[in-house]
Design a protein around this motif. Structure first.
Motif, mmCIF file in Angstrom:
data_model
loop_
_atom_site.group_PDB
_atom_site.id
_atom_site.type_symbol
_atom_site.label_atom_id
_atom_site.label_comp_id
_atom_site.label_asym_id
_atom_site.label_seq_id
_atom_site.Cartn_x
_atom_site.Cartn_y
_atom_site.Cartn_z
ATOM 1 N N LEU A 47 10.641 6.932 -5.129
ATOM 2 C CA LEU A 47 10.079 7.052 -6.479
ATOM 3 C C LEU A 47 11.031 6.478 -7.520
ATOM 4 O O LEU A 47 10.614 5.794 -8.459
ATOM 5 N N SER A 48 12.310 6.760 -7.347
ATOM 6 C CA SER A 48 13.304 6.253 -8.301
ATOM 7 C C SER A 48 13.342 4.731 -8.300
ATOM 8 O O SER A 48 13.419 4.093 -9.359
ATOM 9 N N SER A 49 13.253 4.128 -7.111
ATOM 10 C CA SER A 49 13.314 2.663 -7.016
ATOM 11 C C SER A 49 12.071 2.009 -7.615
ATOM 12 O O SER A 49 12.118 0.852 -8.039
ATOM 13 N N MET A 50 10.956 2.749 -7.655
ATOM 14 C CA MET A 50 9.704 2.176 -8.153
ATOM 15 C C MET A 50 9.450 2.459 -9.629
ATOM 16 O O MET A 50 8.468 1.988 -10.188
ATOM 17 N N ASP A 51 10.349 3.228 -10.238
ATOM 18 C CA ASP A 51 10.234 3.497 -11.665
ATOM 19 C C ASP A 51 10.873 2.330 -12.423
ATOM 20 O O ASP A 51 11.976 2.423 -12.955
ATOM 21 N N LYS A 52 10.163 1.217 -12.433
ATOM 22 C CA LYS A 52 10.678 0.002 -13.059
ATOM 23 C C LYS A 52 9.542 -0.695 -13.810
ATOM 24 O O LYS A 52 8.362 -0.483 -13.529
ATOM 25 N N ALA A 53 9.929 -1.522 -14.747
ATOM 26 C CA ALA A 53 8.940 -2.224 -15.563
ATOM 27 C C ALA A 53 8.126 -3.179 -14.707
ATOM 28 O O ALA A 53 8.654 -3.848 -13.805
ATOM 29 N N PHE A 54 6.836 -3.242 -14.992
ATOM 30 C CA PHE A 54 5.945 -4.136 -14.258
ATOM 31 C C PHE A 54 6.320 -5.596 -14.521
ATOM 32 O O PHE A 54 6.669 -5.982 -15.634
ATOM 33 N N SER A 55 6.259 -6.396 -13.449
ATOM 34 C CA SER A 55 6.428 -7.839 -13.599
ATOM 35 C C SER A 55 5.527 -8.537 -12.595
ATOM 36 O O SER A 55 5.382 -8.072 -11.453
ATOM 37 N N PRO A 56 4.890 -9.638 -13.005
ATOM 38 C CA PRO A 56 4.007 -10.366 -12.078
ATOM 39 C C PRO A 56 4.749 -10.841 -10.828
ATOM 40 O O PRO A 56 4.173 -10.860 -9.741
ATOM 41 N N GLU A 57 6.022 -11.220 -10.985
ATOM 42 C CA GLU A 57 6.790 -11.719 -9.835
ATOM 43 C C GLU A 57 6.978 -10.621 -8.787
ATOM 44 O O GLU A 57 6.837 -10.867 -7.579
ATOM 45 N N THR A 58 7.308 -9.406 -9.244
ATOM 46 C CA THR A 58 7.492 -8.290 -8.319
ATOM 47 C C THR A 58 6.187 -7.945 -7.620
ATOM 48 O O THR A 58 6.163 -7.680 -6.408
ATOM 49 N N LEU A 59 5.089 -7.963 -8.370
ATOM 50 C CA LEU A 59 3.778 -7.683 -7.776
ATOM 51 C C LEU A 59 3.425 -8.731 -6.731
ATOM 52 O O LEU A 59 2.958 -8.399 -5.632
ATOM 53 N N GLU A 60 3.667 -10.002 -7.044
ATOM 54 C CA GLU A 60 3.355 -11.072 -6.095
ATOM 55 C C GLU A 60 4.170 -10.934 -4.820
ATOM 56 O O GLU A 60 3.647 -11.078 -3.705
ATOM 57 N N THR A 61 5.473 -10.630 -4.981
ATOM 58 C CA THR A 61 6.327 -10.451 -3.810
ATOM 59 C C THR A 61 5.865 -9.267 -2.969
ATOM 60 O O THR A 61 5.849 -9.328 -1.733
ATOM 61 N N SER A 62 5.461 -8.175 -3.624
ATOM 62 C CA SER A 62 4.988 -6.994 -2.908
ATOM 63 C C SER A 62 3.718 -7.295 -2.111
ATOM 64 O O SER A 62 3.578 -6.870 -0.957
ATOM 65 N N LEU A 63 2.808 -8.037 -2.715
ATOM 66 C CA LEU A 63 1.570 -8.396 -2.018
ATOM 67 C C LEU A 63 1.859 -9.300 -0.817
ATOM 68 O O LEU A 63 1.231 -9.154 0.244
ATOM 69 N N ARG A 64 2.804 -10.217 -0.984
ATOM 70 C CA ARG A 64 3.190 -11.076 0.136
ATOM 71 C C ARG A 64 3.765 -10.247 1.281
ATOM 72 O O ARG A 64 3.487 -10.493 2.455
ATOM 73 N N LEU A 65 4.585 -9.249 0.940
ATOM 74 C CA LEU A 65 5.175 -8.391 1.968
ATOM 75 C C LEU A 65 4.106 -7.583 2.695
ATOM 76 O O LEU A 65 4.185 -7.379 3.912
ATOM 77 N N LEU A 66 3.097 -7.127 1.963
ATOM 78 C CA LEU A 66 2.004 -6.403 2.609
ATOM 79 C C LEU A 66 1.252 -7.298 3.589
ATOM 80 O O LEU A 66 0.913 -6.872 4.700
ATOM 81 N N VAL A 67 1.001 -8.536 3.185
ATOM 82 C CA VAL A 67 0.314 -9.482 4.077
ATOM 83 C C VAL A 67 1.169 -9.754 5.307
ATOM 84 O O VAL A 67 0.661 -9.773 6.446
ATOM 85 N N ILE A 68 2.475 -9.958 5.105
ATOM 86 C CA ILE A 68 3.382 -10.193 6.234
ATOM 87 C C ILE A 68 3.383 -8.999 7.173
ATOM 88 O O ILE A 68 3.340 -9.145 8.406
ATOM 89 N N ALA A 69 3.417 -7.777 6.606
ATOM 90 C CA ALA A 69 3.438 -6.567 7.426
ATOM 91 C C ALA A 69 2.171 -6.457 8.268
ATOM 92 O O ALA A 69 2.232 -6.166 9.467
ATOM 93 N N VAL A 70 1.024 -6.698 7.653
ATOM 94 C CA VAL A 70 -0.246 -6.619 8.384
ATOM 95 C C VAL A 70 -0.272 -7.640 9.512
ATOM 96 O O VAL A 70 -0.655 -7.318 10.653
ATOM 97 N N CYS A 71 0.126 -8.872 9.222
ATOM 98 C CA CYS A 71 0.110 -9.925 10.244
ATOM 99 C C CYS A 71 1.101 -9.626 11.370
ATOM 100 O O CYS A 71 0.792 -9.814 12.557
#
Length: 300
Positions: A47-71
């Motif tokens: 929770l502490s690590s995720m209490d950060k300001a939103f940024s499109p770059e972080t969101l994009e990287t997170s989505l890429r990691l989710l896709v990599i994890a699923v694959c």
């Protein structure tokens, strides 16, 4: 590179401290410490690590990691199903072997290494990637032992780390931030996560009988699949796909973690001894492979 090496050596020293303390504390203490880490400090750190300001770059990287994890998990599950189709081993034995290969000790060994490399940002991304790991563990992983029974999703819903990650993602996507006192409390509680994890693993390794630890040969074989074969296959595949930095390191490290400490509990009476041996041997091997992998990844 020097800073990374020093951090990884510090992690190993904490493991050794856990091993030295093992004889002075009862085994029940370390089991209680494991439960405490999963229920309180680790969710607080997430929770502490995720209490950060939103940024499109972080969101994009997170989505890429989710896709990599699923694959990645889809590929592993496909391989396990091929193994099941052609294996002549008894169903319970094969299910145990497959579970030991599938489920890694991401919380107790993966998070410390990721934090050493990327700090709190790394914990954020590791938590996102680990969402898929948790879903697979409590669905397909459990089904490996119970092919003819329904998946027990309640196990996943009882997982505090799973819910803290979902809550953290919602927090990241929202304009809200934790109040300063709550943020400080989460930071303080979260800082004990890594030492407790490593002390527990070190104590677990020291508390074993070494005479027959590496027998049968399946113990070493299964350990090497998790700690060496997976990263050897995954890193070139991700590199070829254009991944670098976090999208390369986080999946590689988490897939190179040793066998989960929960393996013995899932195995039950059947195969509990072999599961315990594989946990210890894979952790011993990972003390070498994880620093080597981290050093290699830092050059890519």
């Amino acid at each position: 590179m020097r800073e990374l090496t020093e951090k990884l050596l510090a992690l190993i020293l904490i493991l050794l401290l856990g091993a030295l303390a093992q004889r002075r504390l009862p085994e029940s203490f370390y089991q209680s410490a494991n439960d405490l880490v999963i229920q309180v400090p680790l969710p607080a750190m997430i929770l502490s690590s995720m209490d950060k300001a939103f940024s499109p770059e972080t969101l994009e990287t997170s989505l890429r990691l989710l896709v990599i994890a699923v694959c990645a998990f889809a590929a592993v599950i496909a391989g396990l199903e091929v193994w099941r189709r052609f294996s002549k081993r008894p169903a319970k034995e094969l299910g145990l072997y497959q579970y030991l290969v599938l489920v890694g000790n991401t919380a107790f060994m993966g998070y410390p290494v990721i934090q050493a490399i990327y700090g709190s940002d790394g914990v954020f991304y590791a938590s996102v990637f680990n969402l898929v790991h948790n879903v697979v563990t409590f669905s397909y992983g459990v089904a490996l032992f119970q092919r003819d029974t329904p998946i027990r999703w309640r196990k996943l819903l009882d997982n505090a780390c799973f819910w803290s990650t979902l809550a953290g993602i919602l927090l990241f996507l929202s304009p809200f931030r934790f109040p300063a006192p709550l943020r400080q409390a989460l930071d303080w509680v979260g800082t004990i996560t890594i030492p407790l994890c490593l002390l527990s693993v070190g104590a677990r390794m020291a508390g074993q009988s070494w005479g027959s630890l590496f027998r049968p040969g399946a113990v070493v074989c299964l350990s090497l699949i998790r700690t060496a074969l997976f990263p050897l296959l995954l890193v070139p595949a991700l590199w070829t796909a254009g991944c670098s930095g976090v999208t390369l390191t986080v999946p590689a490290v988490l897939f190179a973690t040793p066998v989960s400490l929960t393996a013995g509990a899932f195995a039950g009476r059947y195969g509990a001894a072999l599961a315990g041996q594989t946990v210890i041997v894979s952790n011993l091997i990972s003390i070498v492979t994880l620093p080597v992998l981290s050093a290699v990844l830092s050059t890519l």
